[in-house]
Each structure stands twice: as structure tokens, then as C-alpha cells.
Design an enzyme around this catalytic site. Structure first.
Site, PDB file in Angstrom:
ATOM      1  CG  HIS A  12      -0.334  -0.063   2.538  1.00  0.00           C
ATOM      2  ND1 HIS A  12      -0.814  -0.852   3.578  1.00  0.00           N
ATOM      3  CD2 HIS A  12       0.757   0.576   3.052  1.00  0.00           C
ATOM      4  CE1 HIS A  12      -0.054  -0.664   4.645  1.00  0.00           C
ATOM      5  NE2 HIS A  12       0.904   0.193   4.355  1.00  0.00           N
ATOM      6  CG  HIS A  59       0.098   3.991   7.896  1.00  0.00           C
ATOM      7  ND1 HIS A  59      -0.880   3.248   7.299  1.00  0.00           N
ATOM      8  CD2 HIS A  59       1.266   3.364   7.595  1.00  0.00           C
ATOM      9  CE1 HIS A  59      -0.338   2.227   6.654  1.00  0.00           C
ATOM     10  NE2 HIS A  59       0.960   2.267   6.822  1.00  0.00           N
ATOM     11  CG  HIS A 192       8.053  -1.676   4.253  1.00  0.00           C
ATOM     12  ND1 HIS A 192       7.178  -2.698   4.519  1.00  0.00           N
ATOM     13  CD2 HIS A 192       7.343  -0.530   4.470  1.00  0.00           C
ATOM     14  CE1 HIS A 192       6.008  -2.200   4.873  1.00  0.00           C
ATOM     15  NE2 HIS A 192       6.069  -0.883   4.865  1.00  0.00           N
ATOM     16  CD  GLU A 239       2.706  -1.620   6.553  1.00  0.00           C
ATOM     17  OE1 GLU A 239       2.590  -0.441   6.899  1.00  0.00           O
ATOM     18  OE2 GLU A 239       2.955  -1.957   5.371  1.00  0.00           O
TER      19      GLU A 239
HETATM   20  C1  DHB Z   1       6.086   3.337   2.452  1.00  0.00           C
HETATM   21  C2  DHB Z   1       5.591   2.070   2.810  1.00  0.00           C
HETATM   22  C3  DHB Z   1       4.472   1.959   3.649  1.00  0.00           C
HETATM   23  O1  DHB Z   1       3.930   0.774   4.043  1.00  0.00           O
HETATM   24  C4  DHB Z   1       3.821   3.096   4.104  1.00  0.00           C
HETATM   25  O2  DHB Z   1       2.714   2.960   4.856  1.00  0.00           O
HETATM   26  C5  DHB Z   1       4.317   4.355   3.774  1.00  0.00           C
HETATM   27  C6  DHB Z   1       5.450   4.473   2.942  1.00  0.00           C
HETATM   28  C7  DHB Z   1       7.271   3.464   1.540  1.00  0.00           C
HETATM   29  O3  DHB Z   1       7.951   2.474   1.189  1.00  0.00           O
HETATM   30  O4  DHB Z   1       7.521   4.597   1.108  1.00  0.00           O
HETATM   31 FE    FE Z   2       2.370   1.079   5.584  1.00  0.00          FE
END
Ligand code: DHB
Ligand code: FE
Length: 286
Positions: A12, A59, A192, A239
């Protein structure tokens, strides 16, 4: 009776919304990611869901660190998006299905999940980006029941608990009297980390393990603690809890019909999967 047709899981990342607004789908950076949605569009046009249960993490748009429910279920007739500061267009609102929401809330509480029920709930990019990817440039043809899982402030729920949450919702959907075709969506991930010393961390090998296990052996992933997960998938890789809940809600014979994995999109390992669910009725007919 309601029928669970299958599940879709999708990254997302907000930058996807910017790429769509700037029509960059065919740019070399973006193409391998957006191409991964061609099959999703074909599948959705064929399967025609009426309603989607969306597991995602807020978020900071609807919940902040001062009051952060572990599990929250929407029970509104409409869900609005607002500017989160990512520089992407504010999304259109999505219609809800309060009757289905209350059915799920009753079943969850009956199963021992002390959830927060929200008759007013903003939805953030974790709902709107995947929906925009699934149904680009058209009115969204589904109502939604958003289910928010805390992946932000520790302690987080375990992988096993999120799988169980999904299973409770799956059972509740199967007992819902209305004839509805239900899609289950899980958003976020895969590996991530957005901040700290390991910002930009991606773990392809672990992502591949997750993509394999989520189809036929999600239980195998419950042996990892949340702290293991942060180490292996990054601080925001947690997540994946949303994917676990999505998988739990698929009650029948599950088949993966599509998978796309592309790194990186922004700071994230971007992944999309489509899982078909041959539910009880289809299994009996076979
Ligand atoms: C990014 C990834 C995310 O899951 C999010 O909520 C906001 C930013 C990113 O990789 O930039
Ligand atoms: Fe996110």
C-alpha cells in the site's frame, strides 16, 4: 448465503498514488509493479465481489499513539479519506455495509476478540491505494468492512492471533444469510523499514518464504515472534499481520492464481497475490 470468493493481498505504498496521479504506470521504474495488476483486473471482472473485508493498518489518520486499538472494526455506512500529507490526491469515499459489520462484530466478540467498534472511521492510504490499484479509474463496485490491526505501536498482536482473527471472520461470513460474494483484502508489506539505522532494509529470501507459506501453510509462520519479524522483515514488515488475517478468513480450499513480487517500490518490497477460495458450497458440489 454469503460466499468467500478469495483473497487479494497488496502493498500500500503511498508513492503508488502519486505515480497514478502522474500517469507513470508505463515508466520503466513503475511498469513491473503495475503490470502485476493486469491479472487482478481480469480476476475481479470475472468474480464480481459485492463486498470486501479489508484488513489493513492505520498510520495515524484515524488512530494515533494516544489511543490505539489492537483490532478495530468499522461499522459505518461510509468511510472517508483525508489528506495524510503524502502529496497524493484525497481519495473518494467508500460505502460501508453496517449490517454485515455488526454481524462480524457480534461473531468476533462471541469468539473472545475484544475489538473496538467504529461507527465513524477514516480510511488511510492502506485502504485507498490497494483499492485504486484493484479498480483503477472507475467507481469502486464494492462496499467494505475495514478491519484495522495495530502494526504501529508495540506490543503488537501475534501472527497466530491475526490468523485466528481472520478465521473468526471467515466463519462469521459463512453464516451470513445474505447472498453476497465476499472478497478478503490484506494490505501492506512485504519487507520494509522506513526509519532508523536499517531504513531501506529489504529481505527477499524471507519475503519468498512468506509468499510460499501464506498459501498452503500459514500456521508455519506463527512460530515467528513479532520481534523475530521486525528483525527479518523490517520495522514496517510487520504489516504482514494483515496478510495473515486475510489468509485466516479464507475458509476453504485455497489456490494461488497470481503472484507478483518486485523490489523496490519506494522503500518497500512490493508484492501482490490473488488466492481463490473454493468454499464449503463449492466443495460439496464437487
Ligand atoms: C512506504 C511504505 C508503507 O507501508 C507506508 O505505509 C508508507 C510508505 C514506503 O515504502 O515509502
Ligand atoms: Fe504502511
Amino acid at each position: 448465503m454469503a460466499r468467500i470468493i478469495g483473497g487479494i493481498a497488496s502493498t500500500h505504498v503511498p508513492a503508488i498514488g502519486k505515480a497514478i496521479a502522474e500517469k507513470k504506470q508505463n515508466d520503466p521504474y513503475w511498469k513491473p509493479f503495475f503490470k502485476g495488476f493486469d491479472y487482478v483486473h481480469y480476476w475481479l471482472a470475472r468474480e464480481k465481489p459485492d463486498v470486501a473485508v479489508v484488513f489493513y493498518n492505520d498510520h495515524g489518520l484515524n488512530f494515533f499513539l494516544d489511543k490505539l486499538p489492537t483490532f478495530a472494526v468499522g461499522a459505518a455506512s461510509e468511510y472517508r479519506n483525508e489528506d495524510e500529507g503524502w502529496g497524493i490526491p484525497v481519495s473518494r469515499s467508500v460505502p460501508g455495509d453496517p449490517a454485515l459489520s455488526w454481524h462480524l462484530i457480534n461473531a468476533l466478540v462471541g469468539d473472545g476478540f475484544d475489538i473496538t467498534m467504529c461507527q465513524d472511521m477514516l480510511i488511510d492510504h492502506a485502504v485507498t491505494i490497494p483499492m485504486t490499484l484493484m479498480w483503477p479509474g472507475q467507481r469502486w463496485p464494492v462496499k467494505i468492512v475495514p478491519v484495522s490491526i495495530n502494526t504501529v505501536q508495540h506490543p503488537l498482536p501475534s501472527l497466530a492471533r491475526c490468523l485466528a482473527l481472520g478465521r473468526s471472520i471467515g466463519r462469521a461470513l459463512e453464516s451470513y444469510q445474505q447472498d453476497l460474494r465476499v472478497l478478503i483484502i490484506g494490505t501492506g508489506g512485504l519487507s520494509h523499514q522506513l526509519d532508523g539505522e536499517r531504513a531501506g532494509f529489504i529481505n527477499k529470501e524471507f519475503d519468498e518464504l512468506c509468499l510460499d507459506k501464506i498459501v498452503n501453510d500459514p500456521e508455519a509462520l506463527t512460530r515467528y515472534s513479532i520481534h523475530d519479524w521486525v528483525e527479518l522483515a523490517g520495522a514496517q514488515g510487520v504489516e504482514f499481520l494483515n496478510w495473515m488475517a486475510m489468509r485466516g478468513a479464507l475458509t476453504g480450499q485455497v489456490t494461488q492464481v497470481h503472484r507478483n513480487y518486485h523490489i523496490p517500490i519506494s522503500n518497500t518490497a512490493a508484492a501482490t497475490i490473488v488466492l481463490e477460495n473454493a468454499g464449503t458450497a463449492a466443495r460439496h458440489a464437487a
